[in-house]
Design an enzyme around this catalytic site. Structure first.
Site, PDB file in Angstrom:
ATOM      1  CG  ASN A   1      -1.648   1.259   1.450  1.00 28.86           C
ATOM      2  OD1 ASN A   1      -1.829   2.034   0.511  1.00 28.86           O
ATOM      3  ND2 ASN A   1      -2.106   1.506   2.674  1.00 28.86           N
ATOM      4  CD1 TRP A   2       3.475   1.104  -2.796  1.00 27.61           C
ATOM      5  CD2 TRP A   2       3.501   2.272  -4.719  1.00 27.61           C
ATOM      6  NE1 TRP A   2       4.218   0.389  -3.708  1.00 27.61           N
ATOM      7  CE2 TRP A   2       4.248   1.081  -4.897  1.00 27.61           C
ATOM      8  CE3 TRP A   2       3.371   3.140  -5.786  1.00 27.61           C
ATOM      9  CZ2 TRP A   2       4.866   0.767  -6.106  1.00 27.61           C
ATOM     10  CZ3 TRP A   2       3.986   2.828  -6.986  1.00 27.61           C
ATOM     11  CH2 TRP A   2       4.733   1.659  -7.146  1.00 27.61           C
ATOM     12  CE  LYS A   3       0.619   3.527   4.821  1.00 25.47           C
ATOM     13  NZ  LYS A   3       0.433   3.609   6.234  1.00 25.47           N
TER      14      LYS A   3
ATOM     15  CG  HIS B   1      -5.423   1.870   5.360  1.00 25.39           C
ATOM     16  ND1 HIS B   1      -4.929   2.841   6.199  1.00 25.39           N
ATOM     17  CD2 HIS B   1      -4.420   0.979   5.169  1.00 25.39           C
ATOM     18  CE1 HIS B   1      -3.662   2.551   6.491  1.00 25.39           C
ATOM     19  NE2 HIS B   1      -3.333   1.426   5.877  1.00 25.39           N
TER      20      HIS B   1
ATOM     21  CD  GLU C   1      -2.571   5.587   6.839  1.00 25.62           C
ATOM     22  OE1 GLU C   1      -2.609   5.654   5.606  1.00 25.62           O
ATOM     23  OE2 GLU C   1      -1.626   5.061   7.464  1.00 25.62           O
TER      24      GLU C   1
ATOM     25  CD  GLU D   1      -3.284  -2.718   7.408  1.00 24.06           C
ATOM     26  OE1 GLU D   1      -2.190  -2.994   6.949  1.00 24.06           O
ATOM     27  OE2 GLU D   1      -3.868  -1.647   7.183  1.00 24.06           O
TER      28      GLU D   1
ATOM     29  N   GLY E   1       2.651   2.143  10.621  1.00 20.55           N
ATOM     30  CA  GLY E   1       3.581   3.252  10.435  1.00 20.55           C
ATOM     31  C   GLY E   1       4.303   3.662  11.707  1.00 20.55           C
TER      32      GLY E   1
ATOM     33  CB  SER F   1       5.544  -1.867  11.813  1.00 20.05           C
ATOM     34  OG  SER F   1       5.107  -0.555  12.088  1.00 20.05           O
TER      35      SER F   1
ATOM     36  N   GLY G   1       2.969  -1.139   4.189  1.00 22.03           N
ATOM     37  CA  GLY G   1       3.042   0.269   3.810  1.00 22.03           C
ATOM     38  C   GLY G   1       4.477   0.651   3.482  1.00 22.03           C
ATOM     39  N   GLY G   2       5.168   1.233   4.462  1.00 18.08           N
ATOM     40  CA  GLY G   2       6.510   1.795   4.243  1.00 18.08           C
ATOM     41  C   GLY G   2       7.464   0.872   3.487  1.00 18.08           C
TER      42      GLY G   2
HETATM   43  C1  PEP Z   1      -0.471   0.050   5.854  1.00 23.34           C
HETATM   44  O1  PEP Z   1      -0.410   1.131   5.312  1.00 23.34           O
HETATM   45  O2  PEP Z   1      -1.445  -0.674   5.638  1.00 23.34           O
HETATM   46  C2  PEP Z   1       0.617  -0.353   6.740  1.00 23.34           C
HETATM   47  C3  PEP Z   1       0.521  -1.496   7.354  1.00 23.34           C
HETATM   48  O3  PEP Z   1       1.690   0.515   6.872  1.00 23.34           O
HETATM   49  P1  PEP Z   1       3.134   0.175   7.513  1.00 23.34           P
HETATM   50  O4  PEP Z   1       3.589  -1.136   6.924  1.00 23.34           O
HETATM   51  O5  PEP Z   1       4.008   1.309   7.091  1.00 23.34           O
HETATM   52  O6  PEP Z   1       2.948   0.074   8.987  1.00 23.34           O
END
Ligand code: PEP
Length: 264
Positions: free
Chosen positions: A9-11, A107, A109, A180, A186, A226, A247-248
């Site tokens: 997930n590039w956000k 999500h 966010e 999640e 994040g 994470s 994500g990251g």
């Molecule tokens: C996400 O955006 O769904 C996520 C899990 O981010 P991260 O891996 O950066 O915690």
């Protein structure tokens, strides 16, 4: 056996230029290096799926710059109405036109920054399914909810509100759930693989109670929060974790590749 899914997930990251290069580097790896070829075989044998979710502005570039069909493309969100006066929104038929295979819905966010409620997310889930775009439906508790012993209650509410009107076949074949925990997204704090597996097991038990054994055995449940190359193998070794939403660490081909490899 449930097919593993590794989804990035590039956000709000990634220009068209970035997307083109990312896909080209990933496809080169899938076609030429030893581990990449093993991943390609796993994809062809329907043992694994690799998905990336770029921002809306790079979706067409992602879909059309792929040379092989090995990488699936997901959108990060969409609005439940098909068209109309909804300034700034994107509909599921628009994503259908772009040939997006998946869409991330709910999500954390979206829930916590943009205030999307369980009611709206139910509508989005139904609208995605009507457009034949497969939802990756996210659920997860806040740290305060976990610490007050309410994790199960929160997950049960988020899911029962989302899938109450769906049939067992639709859920089994079309819906992917992503667990999640909000406190792990994040933040660098990953849930331990035991805790993540327990939560996914609980989600599976909710699917069992509502839809029966066949659906709870076949529904795919991802963990996200994470995830990094250092913890992905351990998470994926757990019985109830069928994949990862990242994500990251999905923004660099090198770390994304290592996470994909750990699913082999
Ligand atoms: C996400 O955006 O769904 C996520 C899990 O981010 P991260 O891996 O950066 O915690």
């Amino acid at each position: 056996m449930r097919r593993k899914m590794i989804a990035g997930n590039w956000k709000m990251h990634g220009t068209k230029e970035f997307t083109k290069k990312f896909i080209s580097d990933l496809e080169t790896w899938l076609d030429s290096e030893e581990t990449g070829i093993k991943v390609s075989e796993a994809i062809e044998d329907k043992e694994m799926e690799v998905v990336i979710a770029p921002p809306f502005t790079a979706l067409d570039c992602a879909v059309f710059s792929r040379i092989t069909g090995k990488i699936r493309i997901a959108a990060q969100n969409a609005y439940h109405e098909r068209k109309g006066a909804f300034t700034g929104e994107i509909s599921f038929p628009m994503l259908e036109e772009l040939r997006c295979k998946y869409v991330i819905i709910g999500h954390s966010e979206r829930r916590h920054i943009f205030g999307e409620s369980n009611k709206i997310l139910e509508k989005k889930l139904i609208a995605a399914l009507e457009s034949h775009i497969l939802p990756i439906f996210c659920v997860g508790e806040l740290l305060s909810e976990r610490e007050s012993g309410n994790m199960e209650k929160v997950l049960a509410e988020q899911l029962s509100s989302a899938w109450w009107s769906l049939t067992s076949d639709v859920v089994a074949e079309m819906v992917v759930i992503a667990y999640e925990p909000v406190w792990a997204i994040g933040t660098g704090k990953t849930a331990s693989s035991e805790d993540a597996d327990d939560a996914c097991d609980y989600i599976r038990s909710l699917a069992f109670d509502k839809f029966g054994a066949a659906t709870s055995d076949s529904i795919r449940i991802l963990y996200g929060g994470s995830v990094k190359p250092e913890n992905s193998r351990d998470l994926l070794s757990r019985e109830n974790i069928d994949g990862l939403l990242i994500g990251g660490a999905s923004l660099e081909v090198s770390s994304f590749k290592k996470i994909i490899e750990s699913a082999l």
